[in-house]
Design an enzyme around this catalytic site. Structure first.
Site, PDB file in Angstrom:
ATOM      1  N   GLU A 161       0.802  -1.240   0.000  1.00  0.00           N
ATOM      2  CA  GLU A 161       0.000   0.000   0.000  1.00  0.00           C
ATOM      3  C   GLU A 161       0.833   1.288   0.000  1.00  0.00           C
ATOM      4  O   GLU A 161       0.636   2.168   0.841  1.00  0.00           O
ATOM      5  CB  GLU A 161      -0.962  -0.018   1.198  1.00  0.00           C
ATOM      6  CG  GLU A 161      -1.870  -1.219   1.184  1.00  0.00           C
ATOM      7  CD  GLU A 161      -2.796  -1.307   2.394  1.00  0.00           C
ATOM      8  OE1 GLU A 161      -2.637  -0.501   3.325  1.00  0.00           O
ATOM      9  OE2 GLU A 161      -3.667  -2.188   2.400  1.00  0.00           O
ATOM     10  N   ASN A 201       1.986  -5.374  -3.004  1.00  0.00           N
ATOM     11  CA  ASN A 201       0.576  -5.626  -2.711  1.00  0.00           C
ATOM     12  C   ASN A 201      -0.155  -4.312  -2.483  1.00  0.00           C
ATOM     13  O   ASN A 201       0.361  -3.422  -1.792  1.00  0.00           O
ATOM     14  CB  ASN A 201       0.498  -6.499  -1.432  1.00  0.00           C
ATOM     15  CG  ASN A 201      -0.850  -7.134  -1.213  1.00  0.00           C
ATOM     16  OD1 ASN A 201      -1.357  -7.850  -2.076  1.00  0.00           O
ATOM     17  ND2 ASN A 201      -1.447  -6.887  -0.057  1.00  0.00           N
ATOM     18  N   HIS A 238     -10.528  -5.961  -2.639  1.00  0.00           N
ATOM     19  CA  HIS A 238     -11.616  -5.674  -1.695  1.00  0.00           C
ATOM     20  C   HIS A 238     -12.682  -4.925  -2.488  1.00  0.00           C
ATOM     21  O   HIS A 238     -12.518  -3.739  -2.791  1.00  0.00           O
ATOM     22  CB  HIS A 238     -11.120  -4.786  -0.546  1.00  0.00           C
ATOM     23  CG  HIS A 238     -10.138  -5.444   0.364  1.00  0.00           C
ATOM     24  ND1 HIS A 238     -10.454  -6.527   1.153  1.00  0.00           N
ATOM     25  CD2 HIS A 238      -8.826  -5.170   0.627  1.00  0.00           C
ATOM     26  CE1 HIS A 238      -9.393  -6.884   1.868  1.00  0.00           C
ATOM     27  NE2 HIS A 238      -8.393  -6.086   1.550  1.00  0.00           N
ATOM     28  N   GLU A 267      -6.634 -10.545  -1.192  1.00  0.00           N
ATOM     29  CA  GLU A 267      -7.441 -10.273   0.012  1.00  0.00           C
ATOM     30  C   GLU A 267      -8.911 -10.142  -0.356  1.00  0.00           C
ATOM     31  O   GLU A 267      -9.598  -9.217   0.089  1.00  0.00           O
ATOM     32  CB  GLU A 267      -6.949  -8.978   0.698  1.00  0.00           C
ATOM     33  CG  GLU A 267      -5.463  -8.985   1.014  1.00  0.00           C
ATOM     34  CD  GLU A 267      -4.989  -7.734   1.762  1.00  0.00           C
ATOM     35  OE1 GLU A 267      -5.837  -6.964   2.245  1.00  0.00           O
ATOM     36  OE2 GLU A 267      -3.758  -7.558   1.860  1.00  0.00           O
ATOM     37  N   ASP A 269     -12.697  -9.872  -0.821  1.00  0.00           N
ATOM     38  CA  ASP A 269     -14.021  -9.902  -0.207  1.00  0.00           C
ATOM     39  C   ASP A 269     -14.904  -8.943  -1.000  1.00  0.00           C
ATOM     40  O   ASP A 269     -14.426  -7.988  -1.590  1.00  0.00           O
ATOM     41  CB  ASP A 269     -14.009  -9.594   1.296  1.00  0.00           C
ATOM     42  CG  ASP A 269     -13.171  -8.383   1.694  1.00  0.00           C
ATOM     43  OD1 ASP A 269     -12.932  -7.501   0.837  1.00  0.00           O
ATOM     44  OD2 ASP A 269     -12.758  -8.321   2.864  1.00  0.00           O
TER      45      ASP A 269
END
Ligand SMILES: [Ca+2]
Length: 499
Positions: A161, A201, A238, A267, A269
């Site tokens: 990030e 990432n 996400h 990750e 979702d």
């Protein structure tokens, strides 16, 4: 010794029959039975399906039962983040990280390390640092954590990030140490553990035309151009109400892959576990050969950091949701890997970075090993570049030489070309030097990469591009330089091996 002859003969008959049936089945294109778990379904196309695992939930048998059954890759949710692994400066704590790691390994899973350098979840002592002090602390942190997990992990999220939504660098304390902090982190990581794939990432890099996505792509292109080691990009994926599956998601994955890196959804979702979004993100990965796997950020909705949005594949009671079915169907529909599978890649991948570390021999004999018999030394009387070469003395056979173990993960498929360049010099005489790869798979294969007569008055380059093939699962690769017929003392310098 031959007590089992009859059993063996029966077994061979069975194997012959099985091979025949498989052959007929493949000729008739009879579909293979669909896999019934996410991990097994993904494995059919050579991919993984993972989940974040929290150490605090390993005592919950409902949680561990689903996780052990469905997944074959684990990302520790918090246990390998900087605040967990180095709570006090230079006092490392791997208790929680090891608990998740050991649980994963004991269930036959691999592990993605997450994460080494991040603006968030820093220990308190690091948050107040800046400048050279922080830069050195970051390097020390990477070295300390990676040394503990050396050779054990499949991937490391080295940097997490680092970009703003507009594509500029995030204004963190790490950024304040200088714009090169990301590449320093990756170079440090490569030297600390050459066996693990190194990833960048981030979130909101799923839309190909979004400024942040473009900025990350440009950084990776720049790293590749300049030989900064990077092996993969993790797209956190996400998807929330304001940031749902973009129609160009597959293009994004292809754009990253075209730079010569693996891509992974790390990750995942999705708000209310939209079946169309889960199907679409899975399908996009299946359509890109270098999309190596998908990880969802938790097991059940009740385990999610967004639990009120019910974003995962299992409900709070552990029941499979509709999204689960859409995901596993897409995984099962992906073309299987194997000799009959059509390679999905159509473009030539960009050259990889150098597989060898300490390739300029300026860090002494670090990472270099003896193949067979001999003694290595760092030599300052002869060098092709810099001020050092590596010398071998005391060889007793022609095949003894100076070598380095190369990560198997650098060789994703058999039959690919590799390019070698290494400079060699003899102490006396004019032996023929040979650069060789020893591949350990179902059998041991030796691939001669390049050879040339070398001498004691100058440096000779051995260079060539050759295909590298093996059969079975590749478990070891050793690069080494020997001489054809003798036990000459030789020097090597400036070695490069890449795809
Ligand atoms: Ca050198």
């Amino acid at each position: 010794m031959f007590r089992n002859t009859k059993k063996s003969a029966l077994f061979l008959q069975f194997v012959s029959l099985a091979v025949f049936v498989a052959l007929v089945a493949s000729l008739l294109s009879i579909p293979v039975a669909a896999a019934t778990t996410l991990g097994a379904a993904a494995a059919q196309s050579g991919r993984y399906f993972g989940t974040a695992i929290s150490n605090g939930k390993l005592g919950d048998s409902a949680y561990t039962t689903i996780a052990a059954r469905e997944f074959n890759m684990v990302t520790p949710e918090n246990e390998m983040k900087p605040d967990a692994t180095e709570p006090n400066q230079n006092q490392f704590n791997f208790t929680a990280g090891d608990a998740v790691y050991n649980w994963a390994i004991s269930h036959g899973m691999k592990v993605r390390g997450h994460t080494l350098a991040w603006h968030s979840q820093q220990p308190g002592w690091m948050q107040s640092m800046s400048g050279t002090t922080l830069r050195n602390a970051m390097i020390n942190h990477i070295n300390g954590v990676m040394a503990h997990y050396k050779g054990k992990l499949a991937y490391w999220d080295v940097v997490n990030e680092a970009f703003n939504e507009d594509g500029t660098r995030r204004n963190s304390n790490l950024q304040g140490t200088g714009n090169d902090w990301i590449e320093v982190a990756f170079k440090t990581a490569r030297a600390a553990d050459p066996s693990v794939k190194l990833c960048y990432n981030d979130y909101n890099i799923e839309n190909a035309t979004y400024a942040k996505t473009v900025a990350v792509k440009n950084m990776i292109q720049d790293f590749k151009n300049r030989g900064v080691p990077i092996d993969c990009v993790g797209l956190q994926t996400h998807f929330t109400g304001g940031s749902s599956l973009p129609s160009n998601f597959q293009t994004t994955l292809q754009n990253f892959a075209a730079l010569g890196v693996d891509v992974a959804l790390t990750e995942v979702d999705v708000t209310q576990a939209s079946t169309t979004q889960y199907q679409g993100l899975t399908q996009a990965c299946m359509n890109v050969s270098r999309c190596v796997g998908i990880t969802v950020w938790g097991v059940r909705d009740s385990d999610s950091w967004r639990s009120s949005e019910a974003p995962l594949l299992f409900d709070g009671s552990g029941n499979k949701k509709a999204a689960y079915t859409s995901v596993i169907n897409a995984l099962n529909a992906a073309p299987p890997v194997g000799p009959t599978a059509t390679p999905a890649r159509t473009n030539t991948p960009a050259p990889s970075s150098n597989f060898l570390t300490n390739a300029d021999m300026e860090s002494g004999t670090t990472n270099w090993v003896v193949n067979g018999v001999g003694t290595l030394s760092s030599d300052t009387t002869q060098f092709h570049g810099g001020a050092h070469s590596v010398k071998i003395t005391g060889r007793t056979s022609a095949w003894n030489g100076i070598g380095q173990n190369v990560a198997v993960s650098n060789f994703p498929t058999s039959g690919q070309n590799v390019t070698v360049s290494v400079w060699v010099r003899s102490q006396t005489g004019t032996p023929t030097a040979i650069a060789t790869l020893r591949l350990t798979a179902s059998t041991t294969t030796y691939v001669q990469l390049a050879s040339a007569a070398v001498n004691s008055t100058g440096w000779t380059q051995l260079t060539a591009t050759v295909p590298v093939s093996w059969s079975g699962t590749l478990t070891g690769v050793l690069f080494y330089v020997e001489t054809a017929a003798g036990t000459d003392n030789i020097y090597i310098d400036d070695a490069n091996l890449h795809r």
